[in-house]
Design a protein around this motif. Structure first.
Motif, PDB file in Angstrom:
ATOM      1  N   MET A 105     -47.506  15.782  25.130  1.00  0.00           N
ATOM      2  CA  MET A 105     -47.808  14.671  24.242  1.00  0.00           C
ATOM      3  C   MET A 105     -47.035  13.449  24.718  1.00  0.00           C
ATOM      4  O   MET A 105     -45.862  13.518  25.017  1.00  0.00           O
ATOM      5  CB  MET A 105     -47.425  15.040  22.813  1.00  0.00           C
ATOM      6  CG  MET A 105     -47.632  13.919  21.828  1.00  0.00           C
ATOM      7  SD  MET A 105     -47.059  14.321  20.181  1.00  0.00           S
ATOM      8  CE  MET A 105     -48.590  14.884  19.483  1.00  0.00           C
ATOM      9  N   SER A 106     -47.712  12.332  24.808  1.00  0.00           N
ATOM     10  CA  SER A 106     -47.048  11.109  25.268  1.00  0.00           C
ATOM     11  C   SER A 106     -46.191  10.512  24.160  1.00  0.00           C
ATOM     12  O   SER A 106     -46.498  10.636  22.981  1.00  0.00           O
ATOM     13  CB  SER A 106     -48.076  10.096  25.759  1.00  0.00           C
ATOM     14  OG  SER A 106     -48.939   9.723  24.716  1.00  0.00           O
ATOM     15  N   GLU A 107     -45.123   9.861  24.587  1.00  0.00           N
ATOM     16  CA  GLU A 107     -44.192   9.239  23.649  1.00  0.00           C
ATOM     17  C   GLU A 107     -44.662   7.825  23.341  1.00  0.00           C
ATOM     18  O   GLU A 107     -45.015   7.070  24.231  1.00  0.00           O
ATOM     19  CB  GLU A 107     -42.805   9.202  24.271  1.00  0.00           C
ATOM     20  CG  GLU A 107     -41.756   8.627  23.353  1.00  0.00           C
ATOM     21  CD  GLU A 107     -40.376   8.589  23.997  1.00  0.00           C
ATOM     22  OE1 GLU A 107     -39.474   8.055  23.354  1.00  0.00           O
ATOM     23  OE2 GLU A 107     -40.220   9.075  25.124  1.00  0.00           O
ATOM     24  N   SER A 108     -44.664   7.480  22.085  1.00  0.00           N
ATOM     25  CA  SER A 108     -45.077   6.151  21.657  1.00  0.00           C
ATOM     26  C   SER A 108     -43.838   5.320  21.330  1.00  0.00           C
ATOM     27  O   SER A 108     -42.879   5.827  20.757  1.00  0.00           O
ATOM     28  CB  SER A 108     -45.965   6.276  20.418  1.00  0.00           C
ATOM     29  OG  SER A 108     -46.375   5.016  19.979  1.00  0.00           O
ATOM     30  N   LYS A 109     -43.858   4.066  21.724  1.00  0.00           N
ATOM     31  CA  LYS A 109     -42.753   3.149  21.427  1.00  0.00           C
ATOM     32  C   LYS A 109     -43.270   2.031  20.544  1.00  0.00           C
ATOM     33  O   LYS A 109     -44.450   1.678  20.586  1.00  0.00           O
ATOM     34  CB  LYS A 109     -42.177   2.558  22.718  1.00  0.00           C
ATOM     35  CG  LYS A 109     -41.459   3.556  23.572  1.00  0.00           C
ATOM     36  CD  LYS A 109     -40.182   3.984  22.898  1.00  0.00           C
ATOM     37  CE  LYS A 109     -39.362   4.896  23.750  1.00  0.00           C
ATOM     38  NZ  LYS A 109     -38.138   5.284  23.084  1.00  0.00           N
ATOM     39  N   HIS A 110     -42.378   1.442  19.762  1.00  0.00           N
ATOM     40  CA  HIS A 110     -42.778   0.398  18.827  1.00  0.00           C
ATOM     41  C   HIS A 110     -41.646  -0.609  18.679  1.00  0.00           C
ATOM     42  O   HIS A 110     -40.475  -0.238  18.618  1.00  0.00           O
ATOM     43  CB  HIS A 110     -43.083   1.037  17.460  1.00  0.00           C
ATOM     44  CG  HIS A 110     -43.281   0.039  16.368  1.00  0.00           C
ATOM     45  ND1 HIS A 110     -42.283  -0.305  15.494  1.00  0.00           N
ATOM     46  CD2 HIS A 110     -44.352  -0.692  16.022  1.00  0.00           C
ATOM     47  CE1 HIS A 110     -42.747  -1.208  14.647  1.00  0.00           C
ATOM     48  NE2 HIS A 110     -43.999  -1.458  14.945  1.00  0.00           N
ATOM     49  N   ILE A 111     -41.995  -1.880  18.666  1.00  0.00           N
ATOM     50  CA  ILE A 111     -41.036  -2.924  18.306  1.00  0.00           C
ATOM     51  C   ILE A 111     -41.708  -3.840  17.302  1.00  0.00           C
ATOM     52  O   ILE A 111     -42.935  -3.850  17.168  1.00  0.00           O
ATOM     53  CB  ILE A 111     -40.552  -3.761  19.520  1.00  0.00           C
ATOM     54  CG1 ILE A 111     -41.697  -4.596  20.115  1.00  0.00           C
ATOM     55  CG2 ILE A 111     -39.915  -2.904  20.575  1.00  0.00           C
ATOM     56  CD1 ILE A 111     -41.294  -5.992  20.410  1.00  0.00           C
ATOM     57  N   ARG A 112     -40.905  -4.602  16.606  1.00  0.00           N
ATOM     58  CA  ARG A 112     -41.417  -5.651  15.723  1.00  0.00           C
ATOM     59  C   ARG A 112     -40.722  -6.926  16.143  1.00  0.00           C
ATOM     60  O   ARG A 112     -39.499  -6.976  16.252  1.00  0.00           O
ATOM     61  CB  ARG A 112     -41.118  -5.339  14.267  1.00  0.00           C
ATOM     62  CG  ARG A 112     -41.526  -6.488  13.359  1.00  0.00           C
ATOM     63  CD  ARG A 112     -41.319  -6.206  11.895  1.00  0.00           C
ATOM     64  NE  ARG A 112     -41.525  -7.410  11.140  1.00  0.00           N
ATOM     65  CZ  ARG A 112     -42.713  -7.879  10.757  1.00  0.00           C
ATOM     66  NH1 ARG A 112     -43.798  -7.233  11.091  1.00  0.00           N
ATOM     67  NH2 ARG A 112     -42.812  -8.990  10.057  1.00  0.00           N
ATOM     68  N   ALA A 113     -41.504  -7.958  16.391  1.00  0.00           N
ATOM     69  CA  ALA A 113     -40.945  -9.257  16.782  1.00  0.00           C
ATOM     70  C   ALA A 113     -41.193 -10.260  15.675  1.00  0.00           C
ATOM     71  O   ALA A 113     -42.279 -10.295  15.087  1.00  0.00           O
ATOM     72  CB  ALA A 113     -41.587  -9.732  18.080  1.00  0.00           C
TER      73      ALA A 113
END
Length: 130
Positions: free
Chosen positions: A1-9
């Motif tokens: 399973m691929s790893e998901s990344k998230h940021i909020r700007a």
């Protein structure tokens, strides 16, 4: 399973920042996008190298990167060339260090992404002592 990344700007006049999903906050200040890009390259490449140096049992005391990027003059102004000058001290085996670093350039996702638009170069200097 691929790893998901998230940021909020968030961008408000005079205050720019992004937050990562782990709660870390990074303020965007007077530095520009390419400063962040080259910094991200150095962090990703070092992290990849560090993991490989543990697996390959390469000991070192200090590793420093100087990353130089040249942008294209034509639009889009992606990187044309990128050079990473590495200084390393306290290495127990320079040959194994070089092998670990070369392998890191093949596994580092940011290095590989940039290599699609830029000529990538790197050197390692073992002569300097801290």
């Amino acid at each position: 399973m691929s790893e998901s990344k998230h940021i909020r700007a968030d961008f408000v006049h005079g205050h720019y920042q992004f937050n990562t999903s782990d709660g870390s906050v990074y303020e965007l200040g007077s530095t520009g996008p390419y400063d962040y890009l080259l910094g991200a390259l150095s962090g990703c490449l070092f992290s990849t190298f560090e993991a490989l140096s543990v697996k390959m049992q390469v000991a070192w005391e200090h590793v420093g990167f100087e990353v130089l990027g040249t942008k294209r003059e034509t639009s889009p102004t992606t990187l044309k060339e990128c050079t990473i000058n590495v200084t390393a001290t306290g290495c127990d085996n320079q040959e194994k260090f070089l092998k670990a670093f070369e392998t890191a350039t093949r596994y580092c996702s940011i290095y590989q992404t940039l290599s699609k638009v830029a000529e990538m170069h790197w050197t390692v200097d073992f002569s300097q002592e801290r």
